[in-house]
Design an enzyme around this catalytic site. Structure first.
Site, mmCIF file in Angstrom:
data_model
loop_
_atom_site.group_PDB
_atom_site.id
_atom_site.type_symbol
_atom_site.label_atom_id
_atom_site.label_comp_id
_atom_site.label_asym_id
_atom_site.label_seq_id
_atom_site.Cartn_x
_atom_site.Cartn_y
_atom_site.Cartn_z
ATOM 1 N N HIS A 1 52.767 66.550 38.828
ATOM 2 C CA HIS A 1 53.083 65.760 39.456
ATOM 3 C C HIS A 1 54.535 65.682 39.200
ATOM 4 C CE1 HIS A 1 54.203 63.726 43.004
ATOM 5 N NE2 HIS A 1 54.461 62.477 42.387
ATOM 6 N N TRP A 2 55.625 66.693 37.558
ATOM 7 C CA TRP A 2 56.424 66.199 36.635
ATOM 8 C C TRP A 2 56.810 67.787 36.679
ATOM 9 C CZ3 TRP A 2 56.415 60.919 34.133
ATOM 10 C CH2 TRP A 2 56.477 60.647 34.094
#
Length: 278
Positions: A257-258
Protein backbone atom coordinates in the site's frame (compact mmCIF):
# COMPACT_ATOMS: atom_id res chain seq x y z
CA UNK A 1 9.28 13.28 15.56
CA UNK A 2 13.00 12.96 14.94
CA UNK A 3 15.00 16.01 13.96
CA UNK A 4 14.30 17.08 10.41
CA UNK A 5 17.06 17.10 7.79
CA UNK A 6 18.67 20.37 6.80
CA UNK A 7 16.41 22.37 4.53
CA UNK A 8 13.23 20.70 5.78
CA UNK A 9 11.24 22.86 8.18
CA UNK A 10 8.07 22.48 10.27
CA UNK A 11 5.37 25.15 10.58
CA UNK A 12 1.85 25.78 11.86
CA UNK A 13 -0.84 27.83 10.14
CA UNK A 14 -4.32 28.81 11.26
CA UNK A 15 -7.15 27.99 8.87
CA UNK A 16 -10.95 27.85 9.19
CA UNK A 17 -10.43 24.10 9.70
CA UNK A 18 -8.19 24.81 12.71
CA UNK A 19 -4.46 24.70 13.24
CA UNK A 20 -2.63 22.81 10.52
CA UNK A 21 0.91 21.52 11.06
CA UNK A 22 2.99 21.02 7.93
CA UNK A 23 6.45 20.20 6.66
CA UNK A 24 7.98 22.32 3.90
CA UNK A 25 11.11 22.10 1.75
CA UNK A 26 12.43 23.40 -1.55
CA UNK A 27 11.38 26.02 -4.07
CA UNK A 28 9.55 26.00 -7.38
CA UNK A 29 6.18 24.67 -8.45
CA UNK A 30 4.16 23.74 -5.32
CA UNK A 31 3.59 20.04 -4.60
CA UNK A 32 1.10 19.13 -1.86
CA UNK A 33 1.65 15.69 -0.30
CA UNK A 34 -1.46 14.26 1.40
CA UNK A 35 -1.08 11.29 3.75
CA UNK A 36 -3.34 8.29 4.31
CA UNK A 37 -5.77 7.52 7.12
CA UNK A 38 -3.78 5.08 9.24
CA UNK A 39 -3.04 5.78 12.91
CA UNK A 40 0.31 7.54 13.22
CA UNK A 41 0.06 8.96 9.70
CA UNK A 42 1.51 12.45 9.23
CA UNK A 43 2.97 14.38 6.35
CA UNK A 44 6.45 13.40 7.50
CA UNK A 45 5.83 9.75 8.46
CA UNK A 46 4.17 9.05 5.09
CA UNK A 47 6.68 10.87 2.91
CA UNK A 48 10.04 10.94 4.69
CA UNK A 49 11.79 9.05 1.83
CA UNK A 50 10.41 11.45 -0.79
CA UNK A 51 10.43 15.02 0.49
CA UNK A 52 14.12 15.81 0.11
CA UNK A 53 14.28 14.38 -3.41
CA UNK A 54 11.21 16.24 -4.66
CA UNK A 55 12.41 19.42 -2.95
CA UNK A 56 15.36 19.53 -5.36
CA UNK A 57 12.92 20.71 -8.03
CA UNK A 58 9.73 21.78 -6.29
CA UNK A 59 8.27 23.54 -3.27
CA UNK A 60 7.07 20.54 -1.25
CA UNK A 61 4.38 20.90 1.43
CA UNK A 62 3.31 17.90 3.51
CA UNK A 63 0.54 18.77 6.00
CA UNK A 64 -0.94 16.77 8.84
CA UNK A 65 -4.63 16.84 7.97
CA UNK A 66 -7.19 17.66 10.70
CA UNK A 67 -7.45 14.68 13.03
CA UNK A 68 -3.88 13.50 12.43
CA UNK A 69 -0.42 14.34 13.73
CA UNK A 70 0.12 17.76 15.26
CA UNK A 71 -2.89 19.39 13.60
CA UNK A 72 -6.12 20.09 15.47
CA UNK A 73 -8.50 17.24 16.03
CA UNK A 74 -11.90 17.16 14.38
CA UNK A 75 -15.04 15.07 14.62
CA UNK A 76 -16.10 13.15 11.53
CA UNK A 77 -19.13 15.37 10.93
CA UNK A 78 -16.79 18.36 10.50
CA UNK A 79 -14.04 16.58 8.56
CA UNK A 80 -13.69 17.97 5.05
CA UNK A 81 -10.21 17.43 3.71
CA UNK A 82 -11.01 18.90 0.30
CA UNK A 83 -11.96 22.17 1.98
CA UNK A 84 -8.90 21.96 4.23
CA UNK A 85 -6.61 21.49 1.24
CA UNK A 86 -8.13 24.58 -0.36
CA UNK A 87 -7.61 26.54 2.87
CA UNK A 88 -3.96 25.43 2.98
CA UNK A 89 -3.37 26.71 -0.54
CA UNK A 90 -5.07 30.01 0.29
CA UNK A 91 -3.17 30.44 3.57
CA UNK A 92 0.16 29.84 1.82
CA UNK A 93 -0.66 32.07 -1.14
CA UNK A 94 -0.57 29.20 -3.63
CA UNK A 95 -2.71 29.58 -6.74
CA UNK A 96 -2.22 26.08 -8.14
CA UNK A 97 -0.38 22.98 -6.94
CA UNK A 98 0.36 19.42 -7.90
CA UNK A 99 -1.50 17.05 -5.57
CA UNK A 100 0.11 13.79 -4.47
CA UNK A 101 -2.11 11.61 -2.29
CA UNK A 102 -1.72 8.19 -0.68
CA UNK A 103 -4.90 6.19 0.03
CA UNK A 104 -7.26 8.63 1.82
CA UNK A 105 -5.06 11.45 0.54
CA UNK A 106 -5.48 10.08 -2.98
CA UNK A 107 -9.26 10.18 -2.67
CA UNK A 108 -9.05 13.72 -1.31
CA UNK A 109 -6.85 14.71 -4.25
CA UNK A 110 -9.20 13.09 -6.77
CA UNK A 111 -12.22 14.80 -5.27
CA UNK A 112 -10.33 18.11 -5.20
CA UNK A 113 -9.66 17.74 -8.93
CA UNK A 114 -13.42 17.47 -9.54
CA UNK A 115 -14.40 20.43 -7.35
CA UNK A 116 -11.50 22.88 -7.77
CA UNK A 117 -10.03 22.15 -11.22
CA UNK A 118 -8.48 25.61 -11.44
CA UNK A 119 -6.36 25.01 -8.30
CA UNK A 120 -4.76 21.66 -9.22
CA UNK A 121 -2.05 21.27 -11.86
CA UNK A 122 -1.36 17.52 -11.54
CA UNK A 123 -3.17 14.60 -9.87
CA UNK A 124 -0.95 11.82 -8.52
CA UNK A 125 -2.38 9.02 -6.40
CA UNK A 126 -1.06 5.90 -4.69
CA UNK A 127 -3.47 3.21 -3.55
CA UNK A 128 -6.72 5.22 -3.42
CA UNK A 129 -10.24 3.87 -3.44
CA UNK A 130 -12.39 4.63 -6.47
CA UNK A 131 -15.54 5.38 -4.47
CA UNK A 132 -17.37 2.31 -5.74
CA UNK A 133 -17.49 -1.35 -4.64
CA UNK A 134 -14.86 -3.54 -6.23
CA UNK A 135 -15.46 -6.67 -8.29
CA UNK A 136 -12.41 -8.63 -7.18
CA UNK A 137 -11.79 -7.54 -3.61
CA UNK A 138 -13.90 -8.58 -0.61
CA UNK A 139 -17.49 -7.42 -0.30
CA UNK A 140 -16.71 -5.79 3.04
CA UNK A 141 -13.55 -4.42 4.56
CA UNK A 142 -10.25 -5.71 3.24
CA UNK A 143 -7.83 -7.46 5.56
CA UNK A 144 -5.74 -4.31 5.68
CA UNK A 145 -8.63 -2.00 6.56
CA UNK A 146 -9.72 -4.35 9.34
CA UNK A 147 -6.25 -4.18 10.85
CA UNK A 148 -6.14 -0.40 10.34
CA UNK A 149 -9.35 0.05 12.31
CA UNK A 150 -8.15 -2.35 15.02
CA UNK A 151 -4.92 -0.37 15.39
CA UNK A 152 -6.91 2.79 16.15
CA UNK A 153 -8.19 0.89 19.19
CA UNK A 154 -4.76 -0.57 19.99
CA UNK A 155 -1.90 1.67 18.77
CA UNK A 156 0.64 -0.24 20.86
CA UNK A 157 3.88 -1.49 19.38
CA UNK A 158 2.31 -4.91 18.77
CA UNK A 159 -0.81 -3.39 17.23
CA UNK A 160 1.26 -1.13 14.99
CA UNK A 161 3.52 -4.02 13.97
CA UNK A 162 0.49 -5.75 12.42
CA UNK A 163 -0.53 -2.59 10.59
CA UNK A 164 2.89 -1.74 9.17
CA UNK A 165 3.32 -5.40 8.23
CA UNK A 166 0.18 -5.48 6.11
CA UNK A 167 0.86 -2.09 4.55
CA UNK A 168 4.12 -3.36 3.05
CA UNK A 169 4.89 -6.28 0.75
CA UNK A 170 8.51 -6.71 1.77
CA UNK A 171 8.93 -7.30 5.54
CA UNK A 172 12.23 -5.41 5.36
CA UNK A 173 10.23 -2.17 5.17
CA UNK A 174 8.24 -2.97 8.31
CA UNK A 175 11.12 -1.72 10.42
CA UNK A 176 11.07 -1.43 14.19
CA UNK A 177 11.96 2.24 13.81
CA UNK A 178 8.88 2.91 11.67
CA UNK A 179 6.65 0.81 13.94
CA UNK A 180 7.84 2.69 17.02
CA UNK A 181 7.53 6.08 15.31
CA UNK A 182 3.94 5.55 14.22
CA UNK A 183 2.93 3.98 17.53
CA UNK A 184 4.29 6.97 19.44
CA UNK A 185 2.60 9.47 17.11
CA UNK A 186 -0.75 7.71 17.37
CA UNK A 187 -0.59 7.18 21.14
CA UNK A 188 0.30 10.83 21.74
CA UNK A 189 -3.10 11.97 20.42
CA UNK A 190 -5.90 9.94 22.03
CA UNK A 191 -8.33 12.63 20.84
CA UNK A 192 -7.49 11.79 17.23
CA UNK A 193 -7.90 8.06 17.92
CA UNK A 194 -11.28 8.52 19.61
CA UNK A 195 -12.69 10.76 16.90
CA UNK A 196 -11.67 8.32 14.18
CA UNK A 197 -13.22 5.34 15.96
CA UNK A 198 -16.38 7.29 16.79
CA UNK A 199 -16.74 8.19 13.13
CA UNK A 200 -16.46 4.66 11.73
CA UNK A 201 -19.52 3.91 9.63
CA UNK A 202 -20.56 7.57 9.59
CA UNK A 203 -18.07 8.91 7.05
CA UNK A 204 -19.37 7.49 3.80
CA UNK A 205 -19.35 10.90 2.08
CA UNK A 206 -15.57 10.88 2.35
CA UNK A 207 -15.46 7.60 0.38
CA UNK A 208 -17.84 8.60 -2.43
CA UNK A 209 -16.63 9.65 -5.86
CA UNK A 210 -19.10 10.19 -8.70
CA UNK A 211 -17.94 8.52 -11.95
CA UNK A 212 -19.30 11.34 -14.12
CA UNK A 213 -17.27 13.89 -12.16
CA UNK A 214 -14.12 11.75 -12.26
CA UNK A 215 -14.49 11.52 -16.03
CA UNK A 216 -14.47 15.31 -16.16
CA UNK A 217 -11.05 15.69 -14.51
CA UNK A 218 -8.82 17.79 -16.76
CA UNK A 219 -5.55 17.67 -14.82
CA UNK A 220 -2.96 15.18 -16.06
CA UNK A 221 -3.13 12.19 -13.74
CA UNK A 222 -0.57 9.59 -12.67
CA UNK A 223 -2.09 6.65 -10.81
CA UNK A 224 0.36 4.43 -8.89
CA UNK A 225 -0.70 1.20 -7.22
CA UNK A 226 0.98 -1.81 -5.66
CA UNK A 227 0.05 -5.12 -7.29
CA UNK A 228 0.17 -6.71 -3.84
CA UNK A 229 -1.83 -4.03 -1.97
CA UNK A 230 -3.90 -5.78 0.74
CA UNK A 231 -5.51 -2.56 1.94
CA UNK A 232 -7.04 -1.19 -1.28
CA UNK A 233 -7.19 -3.56 -4.28
CA UNK A 234 -5.44 -2.29 -7.40
CA UNK A 235 -8.68 -2.61 -9.38
CA UNK A 236 -9.66 0.77 -7.91
CA UNK A 237 -6.83 2.48 -9.76
CA UNK A 238 -7.78 0.53 -12.90
CA UNK A 239 -11.25 2.02 -12.60
CA UNK A 240 -9.93 5.55 -12.08
CA UNK A 241 -7.62 5.06 -15.07
CA UNK A 242 -10.59 4.01 -17.22
CA UNK A 243 -12.47 7.18 -16.26
CA UNK A 244 -9.84 9.95 -16.22
CA UNK A 245 -9.11 10.90 -19.84
CA UNK A 246 -5.57 12.23 -19.39
CA UNK A 247 -4.22 9.53 -17.10
CA UNK A 248 -1.55 6.88 -16.99
CA UNK A 249 -1.29 3.92 -14.60
CA UNK A 250 1.85 2.53 -12.98
CA UNK A 251 1.17 -0.90 -11.44
CA UNK A 252 4.13 -2.17 -9.43
CA UNK A 253 4.71 -5.84 -8.58
CA UNK A 254 6.11 -6.76 -5.16
CA UNK A 255 4.57 -3.60 -3.72
CA UNK A 256 1.98 -3.08 -1.00
CA UNK A 257 0.00 0.00 0.00
CA UNK A 258 2.99 2.31 0.46
CA UNK A 259 4.58 2.58 -2.99
CA UNK A 260 6.33 5.80 -1.93
CA UNK A 261 8.16 3.84 0.78
CA UNK A 262 8.80 0.42 -0.76
CA UNK A 263 9.82 1.76 -4.16
CA UNK A 264 10.96 5.22 -3.11
CA UNK A 265 13.65 5.67 -5.78
CA UNK A 266 11.28 4.78 -8.63
CA UNK A 267 8.44 6.75 -7.09
CA UNK A 268 10.59 9.87 -6.67
CA UNK A 269 11.97 9.67 -10.20
CA UNK A 270 8.60 9.02 -11.85
CA UNK A 271 6.68 11.66 -9.87
CA UNK A 272 9.31 14.34 -10.39
CA UNK A 273 9.48 13.58 -14.10
CA UNK A 274 5.71 13.56 -14.47
CA UNK A 275 5.30 16.95 -12.83
CA UNK A 276 8.19 18.47 -14.78
CA UNK A 277 7.06 17.13 -18.15
CA UNK A 278 3.35 17.92 -17.92
Amino acid sequence: MAALPAGVTAHDIETPSGKIHYIEAGEGHPVLLLHGSGPGATGWSNYAPNIEYLAKQFRVIAPDMPGWGDSDTVTVDKRNHVQTALEILDALGIEKAAFVGNSMGGMTSTRFATTHPDRISHLITMGPGSGTPGMFGPAGLTEGLRILQATYRDPSIEGMRKLVGIMTFDPAFATEELIKQRSEIASSRPDHLKNFVDGLGNDRARHTLEPSKIAGIKAPALLIHGRDDRVVHFEHSLRLHSLIPNSRLLLINRCGHWAQLEHAAEFNRVVAGFIAEH
